[in-house]
Design an enzyme around this catalytic site. Structure first.
Site, PDB file in Angstrom:
ATOM      1  N   ASN A   9       0.871  -1.177   0.000  1.00 18.28           N
ATOM      2  CA  ASN A   9       0.000   0.000   0.000  1.00 18.28           C
ATOM      3  C   ASN A   9       0.907   1.226   0.000  1.00 18.28           C
ATOM      4  O   ASN A   9       1.475   1.575   1.025  1.00 18.28           O
ATOM      5  CB  ASN A   9      -0.905  -0.006   1.248  1.00 18.28           C
ATOM      6  CG  ASN A   9      -1.710   1.274   1.381  1.00 18.28           C
ATOM      7  OD1 ASN A   9      -1.814   2.051   0.424  1.00 18.28           O
ATOM      8  ND2 ASN A   9      -2.272   1.510   2.554  1.00 18.28           N
ATOM      9  N   LYS A  11       0.116   4.202  -0.203  1.00 19.11           N
ATOM     10  CA  LYS A  11      -0.553   5.393   0.334  1.00 19.11           C
ATOM     11  C   LYS A  11      -0.360   6.558  -0.654  1.00 19.11           C
ATOM     12  O   LYS A  11      -0.219   6.312  -1.853  1.00 19.11           O
ATOM     13  CB  LYS A  11      -0.034   5.723   1.730  1.00 19.11           C
ATOM     14  CG  LYS A  11      -0.041   4.515   2.656  1.00 19.11           C
ATOM     15  CD  LYS A  11       0.058   4.895   4.093  1.00 19.11           C
ATOM     16  CE  LYS A  11       0.249   3.637   4.911  1.00 19.11           C
ATOM     17  NZ  LYS A  11      -0.185   3.808   6.282  1.00 19.11           N
ATOM     18  N   HIS A  94      -9.724   1.134   4.715  1.00 17.31           N
ATOM     19  CA  HIS A  94      -8.447   1.353   5.409  1.00 17.31           C
ATOM     20  C   HIS A  94      -8.705   2.315   6.576  1.00 17.31           C
ATOM     21  O   HIS A  94      -9.524   3.229   6.466  1.00 17.31           O
ATOM     22  CB  HIS A  94      -7.419   1.944   4.437  1.00 17.31           C
ATOM     23  CG  HIS A  94      -6.035   1.962   5.007  1.00 17.31           C
ATOM     24  ND1 HIS A  94      -5.636   2.908   5.919  1.00 17.31           N
ATOM     25  CD2 HIS A  94      -4.974   1.135   4.832  1.00 17.31           C
ATOM     26  CE1 HIS A  94      -4.370   2.657   6.271  1.00 17.31           C
ATOM     27  NE2 HIS A  94      -3.950   1.584   5.622  1.00 17.31           N
ATOM     28  N   GLU A  96      -7.209   4.789   7.597  1.00 19.15           N
ATOM     29  CA  GLU A  96      -7.036   6.216   7.265  1.00 19.15           C
ATOM     30  C   GLU A  96      -8.276   6.755   6.549  1.00 19.15           C
ATOM     31  O   GLU A  96      -8.614   7.934   6.696  1.00 19.15           O
ATOM     32  CB  GLU A  96      -5.752   6.401   6.423  1.00 19.15           C
ATOM     33  CG  GLU A  96      -4.502   6.200   7.277  1.00 19.15           C
ATOM     34  CD  GLU A  96      -3.274   5.739   6.534  1.00 19.15           C
ATOM     35  OE1 GLU A  96      -3.239   5.779   5.294  1.00 19.15           O
ATOM     36  OE2 GLU A  96      -2.321   5.291   7.220  1.00 19.15           O
ATOM     37  N   GLU A 165      -5.747  -5.036  10.397  1.00 19.75           N
ATOM     38  CA  GLU A 165      -4.761  -3.977  10.592  1.00 19.75           C
ATOM     39  C   GLU A 165      -5.052  -3.259  11.908  1.00 19.75           C
ATOM     40  O   GLU A 165      -5.885  -2.328  11.939  1.00 19.75           O
ATOM     41  CB  GLU A 165      -4.832  -2.973   9.436  1.00 19.75           C
ATOM     42  CG  GLU A 165      -4.477  -3.568   8.094  1.00 19.75           C
ATOM     43  CD  GLU A 165      -3.818  -2.529   7.192  1.00 19.75           C
ATOM     44  OE1 GLU A 165      -2.737  -2.826   6.680  1.00 19.75           O
ATOM     45  OE2 GLU A 165      -4.374  -1.428   7.031  1.00 19.75           O
ATOM     46  N   GLY A 171       1.977   2.314  10.590  1.00 19.50           N
ATOM     47  CA  GLY A 171       2.897   3.435  10.431  1.00 19.50           C
ATOM     48  C   GLY A 171       3.580   3.860  11.726  1.00 19.50           C
ATOM     49  O   GLY A 171       4.191   4.921  11.784  1.00 19.50           O
ATOM     50  N   SER A 209       2.996  -2.208  10.254  1.00 19.24           N
ATOM     51  CA  SER A 209       4.448  -2.211  10.447  1.00 19.24           C
ATOM     52  C   SER A 209       5.081  -3.580  10.170  1.00 19.24           C
ATOM     53  O   SER A 209       6.070  -3.953  10.802  1.00 19.24           O
ATOM     54  CB  SER A 209       4.815  -1.711  11.851  1.00 19.24           C
ATOM     55  OG  SER A 209       4.377  -0.370  12.020  1.00 19.24           O
TER      56      SER A 209
HETATM   57  C1  PEP Z   1      -1.006   0.202   5.847  1.00 22.17           C
HETATM   58  O1  PEP Z   1      -1.036   1.395   5.578  1.00 22.17           O
HETATM   59  O2  PEP Z   1      -1.894  -0.540   5.426  1.00 22.17           O
HETATM   60  C2  PEP Z   1       0.112  -0.301   6.651  1.00 22.17           C
HETATM   61  C3  PEP Z   1       0.058  -1.514   7.102  1.00 22.17           C
HETATM   62  O3  PEP Z   1       1.154   0.579   6.864  1.00 22.17           O
HETATM   63  P1  PEP Z   1       2.570   0.249   7.588  1.00 22.17           P
HETATM   64  O4  PEP Z   1       3.049  -1.062   7.039  1.00 22.17           O
HETATM   65  O5  PEP Z   1       3.434   1.389   7.228  1.00 22.17           O
HETATM   66  O6  PEP Z   1       2.275   0.158   9.051  1.00 22.17           O
END
Ligand code: PEP
Length: 247
Positions: A9, A11, A94, A96, A165, A171, A209
């Site tokens: 992803n 972003k 997601h 966000e 998630e 992040g 992460s």
């Molecule tokens: C995400 O944005 O779906 C995500 C898992 O980000 P990160 O791996 O940076 O935590």
């Protein structure tokens, strides 16, 4: 055993120049991969990635999709439009989008339904915030988010991808332990199986992460069928190490 799915992803990151280098490196490095690999790229870039990926089995994903198939919805991108650009997956719900764009469980469920109806596989994200985890509400929250999607999508639920998630891990550099992730994946699997006898084939990805160092231990858990990778998908060597851990 089903192949794992590693989905990046990006972003809101990328440029024509940066994408060129990244996609070429990933496509070249994943030739022997024994897992499925997708890049979920910002809305303007599927055409560029489609051209760059030529010959590799890299799939293209979007990061969002409208719940409407077309019409007077300024700023939205529809599933039929995504299909025209070879997009196979679309992330929906997601955290966000839920947090900054007010997406409700009902909207997420409708997005998944419209995507499926037009040949785009939704990657449905569910996950609890830190406050919810600390209040002991993790199970209730992820089950509620999942139930909305099951309710609207009925038997088609076996055609989706799910991503667990935990919001506190996205992040932040904080990762759920393999045991914490496995516990939630197991309850999601049970919930999906109660809705469809075919839900054993639904990939349940872990996101939050995931990186080159922790991917192998997370991916070794029984119901962790892959990863949704944010930050680490922007660096080809890191992303390729995660792909290798899933192969
Ligand atoms: C995400 O944005 O779906 C995500 C898992 O980000 P990160 O791996 O940076 O935590």
């Amino acid at each position: 055993m089903k192949q794992k799915l590693i989905a990046g992803n990006w972003k809101m990151n990328g440029s024509l120049e940066a994408n060129d280098a990244l996609v070429r490196a990933v496509a070249a490095g994943m030739q022997d991969a024994k897992c499925d690999v997708a890049l979920c790229v910002p809305a303007p870039y599927p055409a560029q990635v489609q051209m760059l990926k030529a010959g590799s089995k890299l799939d293209i994903g979007a990061q969002d999709v409208s719940q409407h198939a077309g019409g007077a919805f300024t700023g939205e991108v529809s599933a039929p439009m995504l299909r025209e650009f070879g997009v196979r997956y679309a992330i929906v719900g997601h955290s966000e989008r839920r947090q900054y764009h007010g997406e409700t469980d009902a909207v997420v469920a409708e997005k998944a339904k419209t995507a499926l109806a037009h040949g785009v596989t939704p990657i449905v994200c569910v996950g609890e915030t830190l406050a919810q985890r600390e209040a002991g509400q993790t199970e209730e929250v992820v089950k509620r988010q999942m139930a909305a999607v099951i309710h609207v999508n009925g038997h088609c639920i076996s055609e989706i991808v799910v991503a667990y998630e935990p919001v506190w891990a996205i992040g932040t550099g904080k990762t759920a332990t393999p045991a914490q992730a496995a516990e939630v994946h197991a309850l999601l699997r049970k919930q999906l199986l109660a809705a469809s006898a075919h839900a054993g084939r639904v990939p349940i990805l872990y996101g939050g992460s995931m990186n080159a160092a922790n991917a192998a231990s997370l991916l070794a858990q029984p119901d962790i069928d892959g990863g949704l990778i944010g930050g680490a998908s922007l660096k080809a060597p890191d992303f390729l190490q995660i792909i290798a851990a899933a192969s």
